[in-house]
Design a protein around this motif. Structure first.
Motif, PDB file in Angstrom:
ATOM      1  N   HIS A  48       3.067   4.916   9.973  1.00  0.00           N
ATOM      2  CA  HIS A  48       3.104   3.639   9.258  1.00  0.00           C
ATOM      3  C   HIS A  48       2.715   3.786   7.790  1.00  0.00           C
ATOM      4  N   THR A  49       2.521   5.024   7.334  1.00  0.00           N
ATOM      5  CA  THR A  49       2.020   5.259   5.981  1.00  0.00           C
ATOM      6  C   THR A  49       3.142   5.677   5.040  1.00  0.00           C
ATOM      7  N   ILE A  50       3.254   4.977   3.917  1.00  0.00           N
ATOM      8  CA  ILE A  50       4.186   5.359   2.861  1.00  0.00           C
ATOM      9  C   ILE A  50       3.462   6.318   1.922  1.00  0.00           C
ATOM     10  N   ASN A  51       4.054   7.473   1.687  1.00  0.00           N
ATOM     11  CA  ASN A  51       3.463   8.498   0.833  1.00  0.00           C
ATOM     12  C   ASN A  51       4.285   8.660  -0.442  1.00  0.00           C
ATOM     13  N   LEU A  52       3.604   9.038  -1.497  1.00  0.00           N
ATOM     14  CA  LEU A  52       4.242   9.203  -2.798  1.00  0.00           C
ATOM     15  C   LEU A  52       3.684  10.453  -3.463  1.00  0.00           C
ATOM     16  N   SER A  53       4.563  11.238  -4.043  1.00  0.00           N
ATOM     17  CA  SER A  53       4.122  12.346  -4.890  1.00  0.00           C
ATOM     18  C   SER A  53       4.773  12.182  -6.252  1.00  0.00           C
ATOM     19  N   GLY A  54       4.111  12.701  -7.264  1.00  0.00           N
ATOM     20  CA  GLY A  54       4.647  12.579  -8.611  1.00  0.00           C
ATOM     21  C   GLY A  54       3.641  13.037  -9.640  1.00  0.00           C
ATOM     22  N   ASP A  55       4.013  12.875 -10.891  1.00  0.00           N
ATOM     23  CA  ASP A  55       3.157  13.295 -11.999  1.00  0.00           C
ATOM     24  C   ASP A  55       2.353  12.107 -12.511  1.00  0.00           C
ATOM     25  N   ALA A  56       1.028  12.241 -12.486  1.00  0.00           N
ATOM     26  CA  ALA A  56       0.164  11.194 -13.036  1.00  0.00           C
ATOM     27  C   ALA A  56       0.197  11.280 -14.555  1.00  0.00           C
ATOM     28  N   GLN A  57       0.649  10.209 -15.192  1.00  0.00           N
ATOM     29  CA  GLN A  57       0.772  10.203 -16.648  1.00  0.00           C
ATOM     30  C   GLN A  57      -0.473   9.670 -17.336  1.00  0.00           C
ATOM     31  N   ALA A  95      -9.840  10.000 -10.354  1.00  0.00           N
ATOM     32  CA  ALA A  95      -9.805   8.565 -10.613  1.00  0.00           C
ATOM     33  C   ALA A  95     -10.981   7.932  -9.887  1.00  0.00           C
ATOM     34  N   VAL A  96     -11.270   6.676 -10.208  1.00  0.00           N
ATOM     35  CA  VAL A  96     -12.260   5.923  -9.453  1.00  0.00           C
ATOM     36  C   VAL A  96     -11.605   4.647  -8.943  1.00  0.00           C
ATOM     37  N   GLU A  97     -12.191   4.108  -7.902  1.00  0.00           N
ATOM     38  CA  GLU A  97     -11.650   2.907  -7.286  1.00  0.00           C
ATOM     39  C   GLU A  97     -11.598   1.758  -8.296  1.00  0.00           C
ATOM     40  N   GLY A  98     -10.432   1.119  -8.382  1.00  0.00           N
ATOM     41  CA  GLY A  98     -10.245   0.018  -9.316  1.00  0.00           C
ATOM     42  C   GLY A  98      -9.543   0.414 -10.598  1.00  0.00           C
ATOM     43  N   GLU A  99      -9.344   1.708 -10.821  1.00  0.00           N
ATOM     44  CA  GLU A  99      -8.593   2.141 -11.999  1.00  0.00           C
ATOM     45  C   GLU A  99      -7.090   2.103 -11.707  1.00  0.00           C
ATOM     46  N   ILE A 100      -6.313   2.070 -12.768  1.00  0.00           N
ATOM     47  CA  ILE A 100      -4.855   2.043 -12.654  1.00  0.00           C
ATOM     48  C   ILE A 100      -4.303   3.426 -12.983  1.00  0.00           C
ATOM     49  N   ILE A 101      -3.486   3.939 -12.073  1.00  0.00           N
ATOM     50  CA  ILE A 101      -2.854   5.243 -12.245  1.00  0.00           C
ATOM     51  C   ILE A 101      -1.368   5.014 -12.511  1.00  0.00           C
ATOM     52  N   THR A 102      -0.883   5.516 -13.619  1.00  0.00           N
ATOM     53  CA  THR A 102       0.550   5.450 -13.907  1.00  0.00           C
ATOM     54  C   THR A 102       1.179   6.767 -13.469  1.00  0.00           C
ATOM     55  N   VAL A 103       2.138   6.667 -12.553  1.00  0.00           N
ATOM     56  CA  VAL A 103       2.742   7.852 -11.936  1.00  0.00           C
ATOM     57  C   VAL A 103       4.252   7.831 -12.145  1.00  0.00           C
ATOM     58  N   LYS A 104       4.795   8.988 -12.446  1.00  0.00           N
ATOM     59  CA  LYS A 104       6.252   9.156 -12.468  1.00  0.00           C
ATOM     60  C   LYS A 104       6.652   9.747 -11.115  1.00  0.00           C
ATOM     61  N   PRO A 105       7.235   8.941 -10.227  1.00  0.00           N
ATOM     62  CA  PRO A 105       7.474   9.389  -8.844  1.00  0.00           C
ATOM     63  C   PRO A 105       8.495  10.524  -8.749  1.00  0.00           C
ATOM     64  N   LYS A 106       8.191  11.450  -7.847  1.00  0.00           N
ATOM     65  CA  LYS A 106       9.138  12.517  -7.521  1.00  0.00           C
ATOM     66  C   LYS A 106       9.719  12.319  -6.126  1.00  0.00           C
ATOM     67  N   LYS A 107       8.853  11.938  -5.197  1.00  0.00           N
ATOM     68  CA  LYS A 107       9.284  11.849  -3.806  1.00  0.00           C
ATOM     69  C   LYS A 107       8.524  10.731  -3.109  1.00  0.00           C
ATOM     70  N   VAL A 108       9.236   9.982  -2.274  1.00  0.00           N
ATOM     71  CA  VAL A 108       8.630   8.944  -1.447  1.00  0.00           C
ATOM     72  C   VAL A 108       9.056   9.202  -0.007  1.00  0.00           C
ATOM     73  N   TRP A 109       8.080   9.221   0.911  1.00  0.00           N
ATOM     74  CA  TRP A 109       8.420   9.436   2.313  1.00  0.00           C
ATOM     75  C   TRP A 109       7.443   8.682   3.205  1.00  0.00           C
ATOM     76  N   GLN A 110       7.871   8.472   4.435  1.00  0.00           N
ATOM     77  CA  GLN A 110       7.051   7.734   5.387  1.00  0.00           C
ATOM     78  C   GLN A 110       6.675   8.639   6.545  1.00  0.00           C
ATOM     79  N   PHE A 111       5.381   8.588   6.903  1.00  0.00           N
ATOM     80  CA  PHE A 111       4.887   9.312   8.077  1.00  0.00           C
ATOM     81  C   PHE A 111       4.108   8.312   8.915  1.00  0.00           C
ATOM     82  N   PRO A 146       0.816  -1.220   0.000  1.00  0.00           N
ATOM     83  CA  PRO A 146       0.000   0.000   0.000  1.00  0.00           C
ATOM     84  C   PRO A 146       0.847   1.266   0.000  1.00  0.00           C
ATOM     85  N   VAL A 147       0.305   2.297  -0.625  1.00  0.00           N
ATOM     86  CA  VAL A 147       0.958   3.598  -0.660  1.00  0.00           C
ATOM     87  C   VAL A 147      -0.134   4.652  -0.830  1.00  0.00           C
TER      88      VAL A 147
END
Length: 289
Positions: A65-74, A47-63, A38-39
């Motif tokens: 127990h949660t892993i967070n991701l930011s980036g550009d949705a392609q 988006a809607v639940e069950g769709e696939i999002i293709t992302v080009k990640p910029k940053k990954v961090w943890q807060f 999970p992230v």
């Protein structure tokens, strides 16, 4: 790239595919397809639940127990086969001949829609598995779909959607959650709004796609509404047809309505009336509900 990113299956700058399981205004709870971990994707997306999002990640961090991701949705797409879900079970119940049910009366104005169904004769009846996370089958008061519906009817829209988001986070195969989220979009307004109708269609598409992992396209047998567990798929299918029709995609809508009648000749959802309206050149907005 550190060990955490490697475990997640995320390489900075390299596109990664995420499955949306809970879409909120400022963040989307996802699962990384490659690692099944999970992230949370930060930033609002349509988006809607069950769709696939293709992302080009910029940053990954943890807060916490949660892993967070930011980036550009392609891209955002519906590709249910890529979700690697276990198909819902399908149980064969035995043969039935719709021609023997006598639900078509002499001179019935809708008989033309039933002709190929009656000519086909006997087919097998099937029951589709229904998945409802958090439900206790022995306690009807534990059904989260009913809870969400009651909240929505009371005007508690956010709370209702939160219940269904939690349901789909637990198991994306809950077709009734997809159907209800689509219905809430579809019924938001009687006025034409392409964006709302498109969002409704996308909810239904995911639900139908999950069902078709089991049925395949154009399932040739019977899936009667009278069998309760078949109703979530039939709701998704009906909603998809209505959304397509309201969006002006009449050919695809007609195909859905015709197949609805084939799956469930008793036609509890009124597909024959919709086909008749289309044949008369009417639109959904001409119907008197």
């Amino acid at each position: 790239m550190d060990d955490r990113d490697r475990e997640l299956g995320i390489i900075p700058g390299k596109p990664v595919e995420l499955v949306a399981v809970a879409v909120r205004r400022a963040a989307v709870r996802c699962v990384v397809i490659s690692s099944k971990l999970p992230v949370v994707l930060r930033g609002g997306l349509f988006a809607v639940e069950g769709e696939i999002i293709t992302v080009k990640p910029k940053k990954v961090w943890q807060f916490g127990h949660t892993i967070n991701l930011s980036g550009d949705a392609q891209s955002i797409r519906c590709d249910v086969k890529a979700l690697q879900l276990k198909p819902l079970a399908l149980h064969k119940l035995g043969p039935m001949n719709p021609a023997e049910d006598e639900f078509i009366q002499e001179n019935d104005p809708f008989s033309k829609y039933y002709k190929p169904i009656l000519e086909r004769g006997e087919r097998n009846v099937f029951k589709m598995e229904q998945v409802i996370p958090f439900e206790d089958p022995e306690n009807f008061e534990t059904d989260p779909i009913i809870d969400a519906s009651e909240l929505h009817n009371a005007g508690e829209f956010f709370e209702a959607n939160e219940i269904l988001r939690e349901v789909l986070t637990a198991d994306l195969r809950c077709l009734d959650a997809h159907a209800h989220m689509g219905n809430w979009e579809l019924n938001f307004t009687n006025h034409h709004n392409d964006f709302i109708l498109e969002m409704a269609k996308r909810h239904y598409q995911v639900g139908v796609g999950i069902g078709e992992l089991t049925l395949g396209e154009d399932f040739p047998e019977l899936l009667p509404w009278g069998i309760m567990d078949n109703r979530p798929f039939l709701r998704c299918y009906h909603g998809l047809g209505l959304a397509l029709w309201r969006l002006g995609d009449n050919n695809r809508a007609r195909k859905v309505f015709e197949h609805m009648l084939w799956l469930n000749p008793m036609d509890n959802q009124g597909a024959r009336f919709l086909l008749d309206a289309m044949d008369k050149g009417e639109s959904w907005y001409d119907l008197d509900f």
